[in-house]
Design a protein around this motif. Structure first.
Motif, PDB file in Angstrom:
ATOM      1  N   CYS A  40       0.827  -1.207   0.000  1.00 29.82           N
ATOM      2  CA  CYS A  40       0.000   0.000   0.000  1.00 29.82           C
ATOM      3  C   CYS A  40       0.859   1.253   0.000  1.00 29.82           C
ATOM      4  N   GLN A  43       0.896   3.041   4.882  1.00 33.54           N
ATOM      5  CA  GLN A  43       0.056   2.320   5.832  1.00 33.54           C
ATOM      6  C   GLN A  43      -0.380   3.181   7.014  1.00 33.54           C
ATOM      7  N   SER A  44       0.177   4.392   7.129  1.00 27.74           N
ATOM      8  CA  SER A  44      -0.284   5.247   8.221  1.00 27.74           C
ATOM      9  C   SER A  44      -1.577   5.984   7.828  1.00 27.74           C
ATOM     10  N   ASP A  45      -2.012   5.844   6.579  1.00 32.90           N
ATOM     11  CA  ASP A  45      -3.294   6.408   6.135  1.00 32.90           C
ATOM     12  C   ASP A  45      -4.438   5.641   6.831  1.00 32.90           C
ATOM     13  N   THR A  46      -5.273   6.376   7.533  1.00 31.74           N
ATOM     14  CA  THR A  46      -6.309   5.749   8.367  1.00 31.74           C
ATOM     15  C   THR A  46      -7.239   4.840   7.554  1.00 31.74           C
ATOM     16  N   SER A  49      -5.353   1.681   6.143  1.00 32.12           N
ATOM     17  CA  SER A  49      -5.038   0.655   7.142  1.00 32.12           C
ATOM     18  C   SER A  49      -6.301  -0.091   7.559  1.00 32.12           C
ATOM     19  N   SER A  50      -7.457   0.583   7.504  1.00 30.39           N
ATOM     20  CA  SER A  50      -8.681  -0.140   7.853  1.00 30.39           C
ATOM     21  C   SER A  50      -9.113  -1.091   6.728  1.00 30.39           C
ATOM     22  N   ILE A  52      -6.961  -2.725   4.896  1.00 33.40           N
ATOM     23  CA  ILE A  52      -6.042  -3.861   5.069  1.00 33.40           C
ATOM     24  C   ILE A  52      -6.514  -4.765   6.222  1.00 33.40           C
ATOM     25  N   ASP A  53      -6.951  -4.150   7.316  1.00 24.30           N
ATOM     26  CA  ASP A  53      -7.440  -4.959   8.452  1.00 24.30           C
ATOM     27  C   ASP A  53      -8.627  -5.816   8.014  1.00 24.30           C
ATOM     28  N   ASP A  75       4.436  -1.884   3.214  1.00 25.13           N
ATOM     29  CA  ASP A  75       4.124  -0.452   3.214  1.00 25.13           C
ATOM     30  C   ASP A  75       5.174   0.278   2.378  1.00 25.13           C
ATOM     31  N   THR A 275     -14.507   6.437   8.638  1.00 27.18           N
ATOM     32  CA  THR A 275     -13.543   5.656   9.426  1.00 27.18           C
ATOM     33  C   THR A 275     -14.085   5.581  10.850  1.00 27.18           C
TER      34      THR A 275
END
Ligand code: GAL
Ligand code: CA
Length: 344
Positions: A40, A43-46, A49-50, A52-53, A75, A275
């Motif tokens: 991605c 990965q610190s993009d809120t 990252s959601s 990906i989770d 990342d 988010t």
């Protein structure tokens, strides 16, 4: 030297594996092991990252029908060069399907070449490659959402709120003084969201006066700075803040809180994404509304497509637009339904 040799051996082994995969894809036996490689842009993009989770969770649930699945996530931290190297690494480690959230959505050629050489299909997501690049190879797919729709829904939410509450026009001049916080220039979701949100407000009869805009690249911290500058210029004249995503409007709200503005002189804020932090802000009333960017739907579509591509079954159950695109719809979020989305 030694390193080079083992790399070469590794590559040979890996190519062998890919060949095996290619062969068995043509035969009728199933490949049961889905090895997904994900990279991605940051990965610190809120929101990312959601996604990906949710992807990990949904792939984990796929362990039925004899399919085993693994996922490796990398990342690229904002560097296309890094991402190209990661693709090489993911392919060498045996990944048989790739999910790519491009750093530079206009620069996928090196990645496409690597994937094609090794016959590993790519599902691009969230950062849409330009149409010509999608034609470079038949095994390229895209999963995302309709940028225009998100702007239209944000504009409708804002128009509904303004019509329902004449206190939003605080100086009672019949116009709404507004500012926009914009995402990365060049991103398909930035300019389109701004344009369609503003046009929708106008189509709904709202008179607008644009005071300013700030580019904050989806980031809450950058948005705090942009908002500080805009308040410096316009003081308490700002009545409406439109953000291309939730994180940036939350940054704007942080600034109003830090500067101790009384609630009576706050503008109304609208975001996009939904988010968890965005939904909580809708529930506690700081954010007037947002637009749900369906992370579960997008992650689910990626998982389903990845599994179908690898095991060679189920492609006919997937609905594509223009053969290779999957777009998930956005939905409006207000304090009335935010709780339901938080539970998703
Ligand atoms: C958008 C999303 C933003 C940001 C961006 C990254 O769709 O709304 O919050 O995650 O993608 O590409
Ligand atoms: Ca006004």
């Amino acid at each position: 030297m030694k390193v080079k040799k083992s790399l070469a051996l590794g590559m040979a082994a890996c190519m062998g594996m890919q060949l095996l995969c290619a062969c068995s894809r043509q035969r009728t036996d199933k490949i049961e092991k889905v090895q997904m490689g994900v990279t991605c842009y940051d990965q610190s993009d809120t929101f990312i990252s959601s996604v990906i989770d949710s992807l990990k969770e949904q792939l984990g649930q796929y362990q039925n029908e004899g399919v085993t699945a693994t996922v490796t996530v990398m990342d690229a931290a904002g560097l296309q060069r890094t991402q190209n190297d990661q693709i090489e690494e993911l392919i060498s480690s045996g990944c048989n399907v790739l999910c790519v959230n491009l750093v530079d959505r206009t620069d996928p050629s090196e990645i496409i070449d690597l994937a094609r050489k090794n016959n590993v299909p790519i599902i691009f997501f969230n950062r849409e490659p330009v149409a010509e690049d999608m034609l470079q190879w038949s095994e390229l797919y895209y999963v995302g959402a309709y940028a225009e729709q998100s702007g239209v829904l944000q504009g409708e939410l804002a128009a509904e709120a303004i019509k329902a509450d004449n206190g939003i026009d605080r100086n009672r001049d019949g116009k709404i003084q507004y500012v926009v916080l914009e995402g990365e220039p060049g991103h398909q979701d930035a300019i389109i969201r701004t344009e369609t949100a503003v046009n929708t407000l106008k189509e709904n009869g709202i008179l607008l006066e644009k005071l300013s805009y700030g580019i904050a690249n989806w980031s809450r911290a950058q948005a705090q700075n942009r908002m500080t500058q805009m308040i410096g210029q316009h003081g308490d004249k700002i009545e409406l803040v439109l953000g291309n995503n939730d994180d940036m409007v939350l940054g704007a709200i942080d600034t109003y809180e830090k500067l101790n503005f009384t609630k009576a002189s706050w503008p109304v804020f609208f975001g996009i994404d939904g988010t968890d932090v965005g939904l909580e802000a809708v529930l506690d009333g700081r954010l007037a509304g947002t637009v749900y960017n369906d992370k579960e739907g997008q992650a689910g579509a990626m998982v389903k497509l990845a599994v179908a591509l690898v095991i060679g079954e189920g492609m006919d159950e997937i609905e594509f637009e223009d053969d290779r695109y999957i777009y998930l719809p956005y939905r409006k979020v207000t304090s009335g339904n935010a709780g339901e989305f938080l539970a998703e």
